[in-house]
Design a protein around this motif. Structure first.
Motif, PDB file in Angstrom:
ATOM      1  N   ASP A  94     121.279 108.335  26.838  1.00 43.96           N
ATOM      2  CA  ASP A  94     121.107 108.838  27.934  1.00 43.96           C
ATOM      3  C   ASP A  94     120.344 108.267  29.006  1.00 43.96           C
ATOM      4  N   PRO A  95     120.569 107.818  30.027  1.00 44.11           N
ATOM      5  CA  PRO A  95     119.843 107.262  30.792  1.00 44.11           C
ATOM      6  C   PRO A  95     118.296 107.418  31.049  1.00 44.11           C
ATOM      7  N   PHE A  96     118.049 108.948  31.082  1.00 48.11           N
ATOM      8  CA  PHE A  96     116.774 109.485  31.054  1.00 48.11           C
ATOM      9  C   PHE A  96     116.150 109.150  29.778  1.00 48.11           C
ATOM     10  N   GLU A  97     116.706 109.270  28.727  1.00 45.23           N
ATOM     11  CA  GLU A  97     116.267 109.336  27.211  1.00 45.23           C
ATOM     12  C   GLU A  97     115.718 107.303  27.239  1.00 45.23           C
ATOM     13  N   ARG A  98     116.802 106.705  27.658  1.00 42.02           N
ATOM     14  CA  ARG A  98     116.368 105.168  28.006  1.00 42.02           C
ATOM     15  C   ARG A  98     115.122 104.866  28.617  1.00 42.02           C
ATOM     16  N   ASP A  99     115.157 105.643  29.827  1.00 42.91           N
ATOM     17  CA  ASP A  99     113.765 105.354  30.547  1.00 42.91           C
ATOM     18  C   ASP A  99     112.755 105.888  29.919  1.00 42.91           C
ATOM     19  N   ALA A 100     112.748 106.928  29.151  1.00 45.93           N
ATOM     20  CA  ALA A 100     111.444 107.333  28.637  1.00 45.93           C
ATOM     21  C   ALA A 100     111.142 106.639  27.529  1.00 45.93           C
ATOM     22  N   GLU A 151      92.656 103.165  29.776  1.00 49.20           N
ATOM     23  CA  GLU A 151      91.460 102.712  30.028  1.00 49.20           C
ATOM     24  C   GLU A 151      91.404 101.056  29.978  1.00 49.20           C
ATOM     25  N   PRO A 152      90.500 100.342  30.641  1.00 51.65           N
ATOM     26  CA  PRO A 152      89.865 100.696  31.748  1.00 51.65           C
ATOM     27  C   PRO A 152      90.747 101.108  32.793  1.00 51.65           C
ATOM     28  N   ARG A 153      90.381 101.839  34.003  1.00 53.29           N
ATOM     29  CA  ARG A 153      91.043 102.340  35.200  1.00 53.29           C
ATOM     30  C   ARG A 153      91.719 101.279  35.901  1.00 53.29           C
ATOM     31  N   HIS A 154      92.948 101.597  36.435  1.00 56.42           N
ATOM     32  CA  HIS A 154      93.391 100.575  37.542  1.00 56.42           C
ATOM     33  C   HIS A 154      94.145 101.275  38.329  1.00 56.42           C
ATOM     34  N   PRO A 155      93.947 100.552  39.742  1.00 52.92           N
ATOM     35  CA  PRO A 155      94.645 101.217  40.747  1.00 52.92           C
ATOM     36  C   PRO A 155      96.289 101.871  40.747  1.00 52.92           C
ATOM     37  N   TYR A 156      96.953 101.119  39.910  1.00 53.32           N
ATOM     38  CA  TYR A 156      98.317 101.606  39.935  1.00 53.32           C
ATOM     39  C   TYR A 156      98.335 102.960  39.412  1.00 53.32           C
ATOM     40  N   GLN A 157      97.351 103.361  38.500  1.00 47.88           N
ATOM     41  CA  GLN A 157      97.649 104.666  37.954  1.00 47.88           C
ATOM     42  C   GLN A 157      97.811 105.715  38.798  1.00 47.88           C
ATOM     43  N   LYS A 158      96.967 105.671  40.120  1.00 49.28           N
ATOM     44  CA  LYS A 158      96.971 106.591  41.212  1.00 49.28           C
ATOM     45  C   LYS A 158      98.297 106.642  41.718  1.00 49.28           C
ATOM     46  N   ILE A 159      99.037 105.376  41.913  1.00 49.32           N
ATOM     47  CA  ILE A 159     100.422 105.708  42.558  1.00 49.32           C
ATOM     48  C   ILE A 159     101.202 106.160  41.424  1.00 49.32           C
ATOM     49  N   LEU A 160     101.205 105.839  40.232  1.00 54.19           N
ATOM     50  CA  LEU A 160     102.129 106.215  39.222  1.00 54.19           C
ATOM     51  C   LEU A 160     101.920 107.903  38.903  1.00 54.19           C
ATOM     52  N   THR A 161     100.837 108.184  38.895  1.00 53.35           N
ATOM     53  CA  THR A 161     100.544 109.817  38.506  1.00 53.35           C
ATOM     54  C   THR A 161     101.233 110.570  39.978  1.00 53.35           C
ATOM     55  N   ALA A 162     101.028 109.976  41.239  1.00 54.78           N
ATOM     56  CA  ALA A 162     101.562 110.494  42.168  1.00 54.78           C
ATOM     57  C   ALA A 162     103.199 110.482  42.215  1.00 54.78           C
ATOM     58  N   LEU A 163     103.714 109.547  41.648  1.00 55.88           N
ATOM     59  CA  LEU A 163     105.167 109.424  41.605  1.00 55.88           C
ATOM     60  C   LEU A 163     105.886 110.438  40.556  1.00 55.88           C
ATOM     61  N   THR A 164     104.999 110.901  39.613  1.00 54.58           N
ATOM     62  CA  THR A 164     105.403 111.460  38.386  1.00 54.58           C
ATOM     63  C   THR A 164     105.425 113.000  38.945  1.00 54.58           C
ATOM     64  N   ALA A 165     104.720 113.293  40.235  1.00 52.93           N
ATOM     65  CA  ALA A 165     104.602 114.517  40.813  1.00 52.93           C
ATOM     66  C   ALA A 165     105.784 114.746  41.775  1.00 52.93           C
ATOM     67  N   LYS A 215     116.613 108.526  41.185  1.00 60.02           N
ATOM     68  CA  LYS A 215     116.457 109.819  41.954  1.00 60.02           C
ATOM     69  C   LYS A 215     115.338 110.765  41.443  1.00 60.02           C
ATOM     70  N   SER A 216     114.771 111.445  42.180  1.00 63.92           N
ATOM     71  CA  SER A 216     113.786 112.463  41.912  1.00 63.92           C
ATOM     72  C   SER A 216     114.235 113.358  40.890  1.00 63.92           C
ATOM     73  N   SER A 217     115.551 113.854  40.887  1.00 61.03           N
ATOM     74  CA  SER A 217     115.978 114.681  39.891  1.00 61.03           C
ATOM     75  C   SER A 217     116.062 114.031  38.422  1.00 61.03           C
ATOM     76  N   HIS A 218     116.234 112.625  38.613  1.00 62.71           N
ATOM     77  CA  HIS A 218     116.479 111.790  37.123  1.00 62.71           C
ATOM     78  C   HIS A 218     115.071 111.607  36.762  1.00 62.71           C
ATOM     79  N   VAL A 219     113.945 111.523  37.736  1.00 62.97           N
ATOM     80  CA  VAL A 219     112.505 111.396  37.077  1.00 62.97           C
ATOM     81  C   VAL A 219     112.158 112.676  36.556  1.00 62.97           C
ATOM     82  N   LEU A 220     112.779 113.771  36.739  1.00 67.58           N
ATOM     83  CA  LEU A 220     112.366 115.037  36.076  1.00 67.58           C
ATOM     84  C   LEU A 220     112.848 115.301  34.704  1.00 67.58           C
ATOM     85  N   LEU A 221     114.149 114.595  34.608  1.00 62.82           N
ATOM     86  CA  LEU A 221     114.560 114.531  33.038  1.00 62.82           C
ATOM     87  C   LEU A 221     113.946 113.347  32.403  1.00 62.82           C
ATOM     88  N   ILE A 222     113.330 112.451  32.935  1.00 63.56           N
ATOM     89  CA  ILE A 222     112.750 111.420  32.265  1.00 63.56           C
ATOM     90  C   ILE A 222     111.263 112.118  31.681  1.00 63.56           C
TER      91      ILE A 222
END
Length: 311
Positions: free
Chosen positions: A71-77, A132-146, A105-112
């Protein structure tokens, strides 16, 4: 589940030729991905074995074509886990994670997110935050998961214009950095479709793209991450053409990333990606693949995907 005669015939063909990786690759790549998943289900029902596991055990390396049966979301996970599961935090593939979270799509991200938690027993956003160590990309990625929480909301031109103005104001208020809090808030509360309209609205209002603004500002790594997300959302074909070229012509050839991109986009926009690739780099994608991989099942698989989508 009733197995159709066509699917039954394909299962028998694979079963009788399960030592022939090339034939299996040709068989699967000629099917749509939903058809490949039905073949996996039917094979299990008929022969009592999971086809992906069977082929993974039979060959030294699992045939790349097996990912067509996921499944695409299984593959992405699984791809997200691989991007994070590095011995060295410096080697975490943040851009692959952005690709997975921003080009779906945001609905696909939910399935991931659901598939990731089910398979690995931890939330994807927790895995990202734990690096760790912290990286600026983490803030953006965490936002995208929401951002998936807004997938049911209607796309609003008014919100897009307001967000575009807020993004602009966060940059002109400082000569050294944009306001990370504002950007994270917008990225975490808007669907991918809404963010795309926001970036287009920015272009219409200010006469240039948001990525151009970030580039000319000479900002840091956080702004670089925001720019990658914007490019990914606004023009996936152009973004993926650049990713593929980098995988093929980089210091090390990243076959896994090439497979991830081509499989995920084959039935979405691979034709457009190939046109962008030829336009930007002056060579057909399939020809560069043949130059980089002169022989082998990986080359056969990738070329077959390119030919399949270009016709």
């Amino acid at each position: 589940m009733a197995v159709s005669p066509t699917t039954e015939s394909i299962c028998r063909k694979i079963h009788d030729s399960r030592d022939d990786e090339k034939l299996i690759t040709q068989t699967l790549v000629n099917l749509t991905q939903p058809e490949c998943r039905r073949v996996r289900e039917a094979y299990k029902q008929t022969y009592g074995e999971d086809l992906i596991q069977l082929l993974s055990n039979k060959f030294d390396q699992p045939p790349p074509s097996t990912c067509l049966m996921l499944d695409p979301f299984e593959r992405d996970a699984a791809a997200a886990r691989k991007a994070l599961d590095q011995n060295d935090a410096v080697a975490v593939d943040y851009k692959a994670l952005i690709e997975i979270l921003a080009c779906r799509k945001s609905s696909h991200v939910l399935l991931i997110l659901q598939a990731y938690r089910a398979k690995y027993g931890i939330r994807l956003e927790t895995s990202i935050a734990a690096v760790e160590p912290r990286h600026p990309y983490q803030k953006i990625l965490t936002a995208l998961t929401a951002a998936h929480k807004a997938h049911g909301a209607d796309v609003s031109a008014h919100i897009a214009k307001c967000d575009a103005r807020r993004l602009h104001e966060t940059g002109i208020a400082s000569a050294t950095a944009i306001d990370e809090g504002v950007v994270v808030e917008i990225f975490s509360k808007r669907s991918i479709a809404q963010l795309k309209l926001t970036f287009f609205s920015y272009n219409r209002i200010y006469g240039h793209s948001y990525t151009s603004f970030l580039k000319n500002g000479g900002f840091g790594e956080f702004e670089e991450a925001v720019s990658v997300v914007a490019k990914c959302i606004c023009s996936p074909p152009r973004f993926y053409a650049k990713v593929l070229y980098g995988c093929l012509k980089g210091a090390t050839i990243d076959g896994g990333a090439i497979v991830r991109v081509m499989v995920s986009r084959t039935e979405v926009d691979m034709n457009e990606i190939q046109k962008e690739f030829k336009k930007k780099y002056g060579i057909e994608l399939k020809n560069m693949i043949c130059d980089i991989f002169p022989h082998g099942n990986l080359k056969d698989f990738l070329v077959a995907l390119a030919l399949k989508t270009f016709n």
